[in-house]
Scaffold this motif. Structure first.
Motif, mmCIF file in Angstrom:
data_model
loop_
_atom_site.group_PDB
_atom_site.id
_atom_site.type_symbol
_atom_site.label_atom_id
_atom_site.label_comp_id
_atom_site.label_asym_id
_atom_site.label_seq_id
_atom_site.Cartn_x
_atom_site.Cartn_y
_atom_site.Cartn_z
ATOM 1 N N ASP A 1 22.397 -11.516 -10.272
ATOM 2 C CA ASP A 1 21.919 -13.032 -10.291
ATOM 3 C C ASP A 1 22.746 -13.701 -11.179
ATOM 4 O O ASP A 1 23.281 -14.989 -10.915
ATOM 5 N N ARG B 1 26.345 -14.287 -9.866
ATOM 6 C CA ARG B 1 26.417 -15.085 -8.824
ATOM 7 C C ARG B 1 26.558 -16.556 -9.274
ATOM 8 O O ARG B 1 27.201 -17.347 -8.472
ATOM 9 N N ARG B 2 25.608 -16.950 -10.105
ATOM 10 C CA ARG B 2 25.598 -18.362 -10.961
ATOM 11 C C ARG B 2 27.011 -18.702 -11.430
ATOM 12 O O ARG B 2 27.434 -19.574 -11.424
ATOM 13 N N ARG C 1 29.832 -19.038 -8.897
ATOM 14 C CA ARG C 1 29.651 -20.274 -8.070
ATOM 15 C C ARG C 1 29.781 -21.476 -8.963
ATOM 16 O O ARG C 1 30.341 -22.498 -8.681
ATOM 17 N N ASP D 1 29.674 -14.728 -2.751
ATOM 18 C CA ASP D 1 28.997 -14.132 -1.656
ATOM 19 C C ASP D 1 29.507 -12.496 -1.257
ATOM 20 O O ASP D 1 29.157 -12.138 -0.151
ATOM 21 N N SER E 1 17.145 -11.772 -1.706
ATOM 22 C CA SER E 1 18.185 -12.586 -2.249
ATOM 23 C C SER E 1 18.773 -13.235 -1.094
ATOM 24 O O SER E 1 18.696 -13.002 0.125
ATOM 25 N N GLU E 2 19.408 -14.563 -1.427
ATOM 26 C CA GLU E 2 20.235 -15.141 -0.509
ATOM 27 C C GLU E 2 21.318 -13.895 0.030
ATOM 28 O O GLU E 2 21.934 -13.280 -0.643
ATOM 29 N N PRO E 3 21.518 -13.980 1.418
ATOM 30 C CA PRO E 3 22.253 -13.040 2.141
ATOM 31 C C PRO E 3 23.773 -13.114 1.224
ATOM 32 O O PRO E 3 24.404 -14.013 1.267
ATOM 33 N N SER F 1 27.903 -12.104 2.327
ATOM 34 C CA SER F 1 28.771 -12.019 3.455
ATOM 35 C C SER F 1 29.227 -10.650 3.588
ATOM 36 O O SER F 1 29.668 -10.069 4.714
ATOM 37 N N ARG G 1 26.573 -9.779 5.939
ATOM 38 C CA ARG G 1 26.462 -10.417 7.058
ATOM 39 C C ARG G 1 27.678 -10.059 7.789
ATOM 40 O O ARG G 1 27.770 -9.826 9.300
ATOM 41 N N THR H 1 15.844 -15.546 -14.307
ATOM 42 C CA THR H 1 15.846 -14.646 -13.279
ATOM 43 C C THR H 1 15.356 -13.419 -13.298
ATOM 44 O O THR H 1 14.919 -12.724 -12.184
#
Length: 470
Positions: A318, A321-322, A325, A332, A375-377, A379, A409, A461
């Protein structure tokens, strides 16, 4: 027992660090991977195919014999126990890092996310312990009492020249297979900061640089008679519970049969502490020593306790990812690493989010599945399952690893090289590098995180995962 001559492990004496620390052990691989990443290089030179890779399809007795021969070539002999110098090992560890000033430091329990955290911060990682293996010429995988006697004699020789360490012996046929009957596994834990570490902190840390201490809080039944050597049958890393190592347990019979043993001979010694710290725990004296040194020299110390490896893995993923971004990247693309299959530099170079599984047990793979489900998916999801080289009822099958990849995804990839011969094959660390080199570049690398930022994100988190940050 022969008395160790005074001064045998003085400056310049003793075995070299790379001879003492077990090849392929978690701490050794993580130090090497972190040091390479801080130098701007990957792990393409780490690990080579073992002799076992030639015996993937061979009958179990042939594989066991090959494994025992390979282990015997690198294990220490009883005579070499007195030549182990834990201080020299500490110097060998710190000497692997580039000589420059650092804005912080990560130290403590061995965990793949420790390496990823250190690289995101642009700082070294120093282990609170190292692992070694010792010869057990007439050993037997199904005789833990005999293993205890042999390990205690070896530990006594080692402790005679190293008063500042504690030696934890682990007899676990579930995670080591036949090797548990050919060698004894020892985790040597420093009871205070070794002199090489304090010198490293004094010379290499920038003024006011923060220190992050990671502590594995898992417990396990332990026999400890207060002589500097303790013993545990089984391990939380096996994916089994302590009750599964009872003589009547079905799981134990499966494990011993696979490792060439017989449950009829299994008589583990009585434990003295039903809930002692497991092998990757940090000695309380080490923590107090680190807190004392940092307090006296003006360096903030933050402690992170994790109840299970999954908690730190999820919080670090996590955090990445932050971090990505915030630097304008997608965050992703996920890579699920396992055991020694990791490469922090290639992860950063590709702008990927890393999640590290301690090993290939069902419990650890379920951990990443639960995290992905909440979690958010992503890609894309790339999965690198490290074959453990043994058979155990606690292991995840390839379908479970494929289920992890299925969370992607658009891209869902399970590395075929790692899956070939799973679970009894052997794959070197550089396999992860080979896979990650094929990922598209996502440069420039984000600016390093500050330790204070990382602590805030881990606290935010990781709270629901049971992570305790102070």
């Amino acid at each position: 027992m022969p008395k160790v001559p005074v001064g045998l492990t003085a400056e310049g004496a003793g075995l070299a660090g790379d001879r003492v620390v077990a090849a392929g052990s978690t701490a050794r691989v993580l130090v090497a991977a972190t040091a390479r990443a801080l130098s701007g290089t990957d792990c393409g030179d780490l690990g080579h195919p073992t002799p076992l890779s030639r015996f993937t399809g061979a009958p179990e007795p042939v594989r066991r014999a090959a494994a025992n021969r390979a282990a015997g070539r690198v294990a220490l002999t009883p005579a070499q126990a007195a030549e182990v110098d834990a201080e020299r090992v500490a110097r060998w560890i710190v000497d692997q890092y580039p000589r420059r000033r650092y804005p912080g430091l990560v130290l403590g329990s061995a965990h793949g996310s420790a390496a990823h955290l250190a690289v995101a911060l642009g700082v070294p990682w120093l282990p609170a312990a190292f692992e070694l293996t010792a010869h057990w010429t007439r050993g037997a995988v199904d005789r833990p009492r005999a293993a205890l006697d042999h390990g205690a004699a070896f530990a006594a020789r080692l402790l005679a020249g190293n008063s500042d360490v504690h030696v934890r012996q682990i007899h676990c046929p579930a995670s080591r297979g036949a090797l548990a009957g050919a060698t004894v596994a020892l985790a040597v834990r420093w009871r205070r900061l070794p002199a090489a570490y304090t010198l490293f902190l004094a010379d290499r840390l920038e003024p006011g640089a923060a220190v992050l201490l990671l502590r594995d809080a898992r417990t396990w039944p332990v026999l400890d008679e207060g002589r500097g050597h303790s013993f545990q049958v089984g391990s939380p890393a096996s994916g089994l519970e302590p009750v599964d190592f009872h003589p009547d347990a079905h799981a134990l019979r499966q494990v011993l049969r696979s490792a060439g043993g017989d449950g009829a001979h299994w008589e583990p010694p009585e434990v003295s502490a039903p809930q002692g710290h497991a092998e990757h725990g940090v000695e309380s004296g080490f923590e107090l020593s680190a807190r004392d040194w940092t307090g006296r020299h003006g360096h903030p110390l933050h402690q992170v306790l994790f109840p299970q490896p999954d908690a730190l893995s999820a919080a670090t993923a996590d955090l990445y990812r932050r971090w990505l971004r915030r630097s304008g990247k997608t965050g992703d693309r996920l890579v699920v690493e396992c055991g020694r299959l990791l490469d922090p530099w290639q992860v950063v170079r590709a702008g990927m989010v890393p999640y590290w599984c301690e090993n290939a047990t069902r419990r650890r793979v379920e951990g990443v599945e639960w995290w992905l489900a909440g979690s958010e998916p992503f890609s894309s999801v790339d999965v690198l399952p490290e074959p453990p080289g043994v058979r155990s009822p606690a292991l995840a099958g390839l379908p479970q690893w494929l289920a992890v990849a299925a969370f992607g995804r658009r891209r869902r990839s399970l590395d075929r090289g790692s899956a070939r011969g799973y679970p009894v094959s052997s794959v070197p660390t550089r396999r992860a590098t080979e896979v990650l080199r094929n990922q598209p570049y996502d440069l420039p690398v984000p600016p390093p995180l500050r330790v204070a930022e990382a602590v805030d994100v881990l606290r935010d988190t990781g709270a629901h995962q049971g992570l305790l940050v102070s």
